[in-house]
Enzyme design. Structure first.
Site, PDB file in Angstrom:
ATOM      1  N   HIS A  50       0.894  -1.302   0.189  1.00  0.00           N
ATOM      2  CA  HIS A  50       0.235  -0.036  -0.067  1.00  0.00           C
ATOM      3  C   HIS A  50       0.872   1.198  -0.168  1.00  0.00           C
ATOM      4  CE1 HIS A  50      -4.042  -1.700   0.323  1.00  0.00           C
ATOM      5  NE2 HIS A  50      -3.534  -2.709   0.769  1.00  0.00           N
ATOM      6  N   THR A  51       2.056   1.123  -0.772  1.00  0.00           N
ATOM      7  CA  THR A  51       2.855   2.239  -0.648  1.00  0.00           C
ATOM      8  C   THR A  51       3.054   2.857  -1.958  1.00  0.00           C
ATOM      9  OG1 THR A  51       4.693   0.892  -0.990  1.00  0.00           O
ATOM     10  CG2 THR A  51       4.417   1.728   1.073  1.00  0.00           C
ATOM     11  N   ASP A  52       2.603   2.021  -3.069  1.00  0.00           N
ATOM     12  CA  ASP A  52       2.766   2.410  -4.506  1.00  0.00           C
ATOM     13  C   ASP A  52       1.804   3.533  -4.984  1.00  0.00           C
ATOM     14  OD1 ASP A  52       0.314   0.951  -4.571  1.00  0.00           O
ATOM     15  OD2 ASP A  52       0.838  -0.184  -6.423  1.00  0.00           O
ATOM     16  N   SER A 108      -1.945 -11.384  -8.300  1.00  0.00           N
ATOM     17  CA  SER A 108      -2.076 -10.390  -9.176  1.00  0.00           C
ATOM     18  C   SER A 108      -2.442 -10.847 -10.440  1.00  0.00           C
ATOM     19  CB  SER A 108      -1.007  -9.411  -9.171  1.00  0.00           C
ATOM     20  OG  SER A 108      -1.592  -8.033  -9.602  1.00  0.00           O
ATOM     21  N   SER A 109      -3.343 -11.684 -10.655  1.00  0.00           N
ATOM     22  CA  SER A 109      -3.645 -12.202 -11.919  1.00  0.00           C
ATOM     23  C   SER A 109      -4.307 -11.322 -13.005  1.00  0.00           C
ATOM     24  CB  SER A 109      -4.795 -13.384 -11.889  1.00  0.00           C
ATOM     25  OG  SER A 109      -5.887 -13.114 -10.921  1.00  0.00           O
ATOM     26  N   ASP A 159       1.747  -3.881  -9.601  1.00  0.00           N
ATOM     27  CA  ASP A 159       1.385  -5.081 -10.128  1.00  0.00           C
ATOM     28  C   ASP A 159       1.923  -5.150 -11.640  1.00  0.00           C
ATOM     29  OD1 ASP A 159       0.540  -5.385  -7.661  1.00  0.00           O
ATOM     30  OD2 ASP A 159      -1.474  -5.610  -8.154  1.00  0.00           O
TER      31      ASP A 159
HETATM   32  C1  GLA Z   1      -3.041  -4.298  -4.988  1.00  0.00           C
HETATM   33  C2  GLA Z   1      -2.874  -3.279  -5.870  1.00  0.00           C
HETATM   34  C3  GLA Z   1      -1.462  -2.652  -6.108  1.00  0.00           C
HETATM   35  C4  GLA Z   1      -0.879  -2.366  -4.649  1.00  0.00           C
HETATM   36  C5  GLA Z   1      -0.920  -3.538  -3.540  1.00  0.00           C
HETATM   37  C6  GLA Z   1      -1.019  -3.079  -2.106  1.00  0.00           C
HETATM   38  O1  GLA Z   1      -2.150  -5.353  -5.332  1.00  0.00           O
HETATM   39  O2  GLA Z   1      -3.013  -3.641  -7.318  1.00  0.00           O
HETATM   40  O3  GLA Z   1      -1.242  -1.368  -6.673  1.00  0.00           O
HETATM   41  O4  GLA Z   1      -1.458  -1.409  -3.981  1.00  0.00           O
HETATM   42  O5  GLA Z   1      -2.736  -3.915  -3.598  1.00  0.00           O
HETATM   43  O6  GLA Z   1       0.572  -2.761  -1.848  1.00  0.00           O
END
Ligand code: GLA
Length: 389
Positions: free
Chosen positions: A34-36, A123-124, A169
């Site tokens: 949750h930093t992006d 992250s499919s 992702d």
């Molecule tokens: C999901 C989002 C990412 C990122 C993460 C948490 O995977 O797609 O962009 O924010 O949550 O780090």
């Protein structure tokens, strides 16, 4: 028969031609959660769980797409793109973002299959978008860079599936390198590869099997809390654009002005950005144990302050924390509310631990978690030569 062979066979049955084949991997994230979308750092890698796309260009503008695992066949054209959260909407979102750039593409025949656990937090959706964008880029020679393709995938998830996600992702799926993590600065988009190799420890995902149905609405709310904190601080500090620009001291100056909840969310993010910087230095120095203890800190920050964990994830990380000889690092991974934990486990211990954890987890949740050892792999790539029309 391998997944690739199954996908190619099915493609030949359906479309009577030889496809070009692409691999689009899922991702893990070692630390930096949750930093992006806060302009911070992340440390993801592409993995050996992936989509296989068999693709051929068409002379018309139809996209005829068959999802092997779901046995679903969908056709669409650029003038009937719809919004929603089915896999086809993700592809439509990518196509739309490419067309918005005034790039010219024709249709495609596609069969795809996947070894990524759906809803497992690998992250499919980003892999699906990245693989499709990459295929269009190659077959129609669009000359888009990897970072442009990552932004296209990101916008597809936002505009067509309603999840206001960050860049991590698709970036990871597209830029992965074998046996490496990547440290991405989500503010400048500069990145470096951090080689990962260990004789002693391995990376294992443990899947709670909880599907994160709350994920996109709660995800968007967390993002709003961060933006609310930034907006209040920015009124007095015009150089602040994201939480990356906010120090812990500065945040404390605003403690009284912020909702308690917003303060907690911002506080977690600022700590996590710093942890990720530290983790990169520890990885470079080969100190996996110290890095692993940062992972535990991340987990409890995500659980107690950021509030994106769930009972099953906390249970697995608590168990890991009771056996630090074997588990040097463990935390929930990805957006949260289900999916997998990522663990750094002593290699010799994994097999013995698997049964113990399965039975403990079963006693509480009446289902067994799945274990997935993962290897770090190359990002989206072509596996055959391109077959143009
Ligand atoms: C999901 C989002 C990412 C990122 C993460 C948490 O995977 O797609 O962009 O924010 O949550 O780090």
């Amino acid at each position: 028969m391998s997944l690739t062979d199954k996908v190619i066979d099915r493609f030949k049955d359906l479309f009577q031609t030889q496809p070009t084949v692409f691999i689009a991997p899922g991702r893990i994230n070692l630390i930096g959660e949750h930093t992006d979308y806060n302009g911070g750092f992340v440390m993801p890698a592409a993995i050996d769980k992936h989509f296989v796309f068999a693709v051929s260009p068409r002379t018309d503008s139809i996209f005829s797409v068959y999802a092997l695992d779901l046995d679903e066949h969908v056709e669409f054209e650029s003038n009937n793109l719809t919004h929603g959260d089915s896999w086809a909407n993700f592809l439509m979102g990518v196509l739309d973002a490419i067309l918005q750039k005034n790039l010219k593409v024709g249709g495609l025949n596609i069969v795809f299959g996947s070894s990524i656990v759906m809803g497992g937090g690998m992250s499919s959706s980003a892999a699906l978008c990245s693989g499709f964008g990459f295929a269009l880029n190659e077959l129609y020679d669009l000359k888009l860079t990897g970072m442009e393709l990552a932004k296209i995938s990101q916008s597809a998830e936002k505009n067509f599936a309603g999840a206001n996600v960050g860049i991590m992702d698709p970036f990871a799926s597209l830029h992965g390198q074998k046996d490496s993590f990547m440290l991405l600065d989500c503010r400048s988009l500069e990145y470096e590869y951090l080689p990962f190799y260990s004789d002693e420890y391995e990376l294992v995902l443990i899947d709670t099997k909880v599907k994160h149905s709350l994920a996109s609405s709660e995800y968007n709310k967390r993002r709003q809390s961060c933006e609310e904190g930034v907006a209040k601080i920015q009124v007095q500090h015009s150089s602040v654009f994201t939480l990356r620009d906010v120090s812990k001291d500065l945040l404390f100056e605003f403690k009284e002005d912020l909702d308690e909840d917003v303060f907690d969310k911002c506080s977690y993010v600022i700590d996590e950005i710093e942890r990720t910087r530290q983790a990169a230095n520890l990885l470079k120095a080969g100190d996996l144990k110290a890095l692993g203890s940062l992972m535990f800190q991340t987990h409890w920050g995500l659980s107690k302050q950021y509030d994106v964990s769930c009972a099953e994830l906390d249970f697995l990380v608590s168990l890991a924390g009771k056996n630090k000889e074997a588990f040097i690092g463990a935390r929930m991974m990805g957006g949260g509310f289900g999916g997998c934990t990522i663990n750094l486990i002593r290699k010799q211990s994994t097999i013995a631990l698997t049964d113990e954890i399965k039975s403990n987890y079963f006693a509480t949740f009446k289902t067994e978690p799945n274990f997935y050892p993962v290897k770090l792999e190359e990002g989206v790539h072509l596996t055959t030569t391109i077959n143009n029309l």
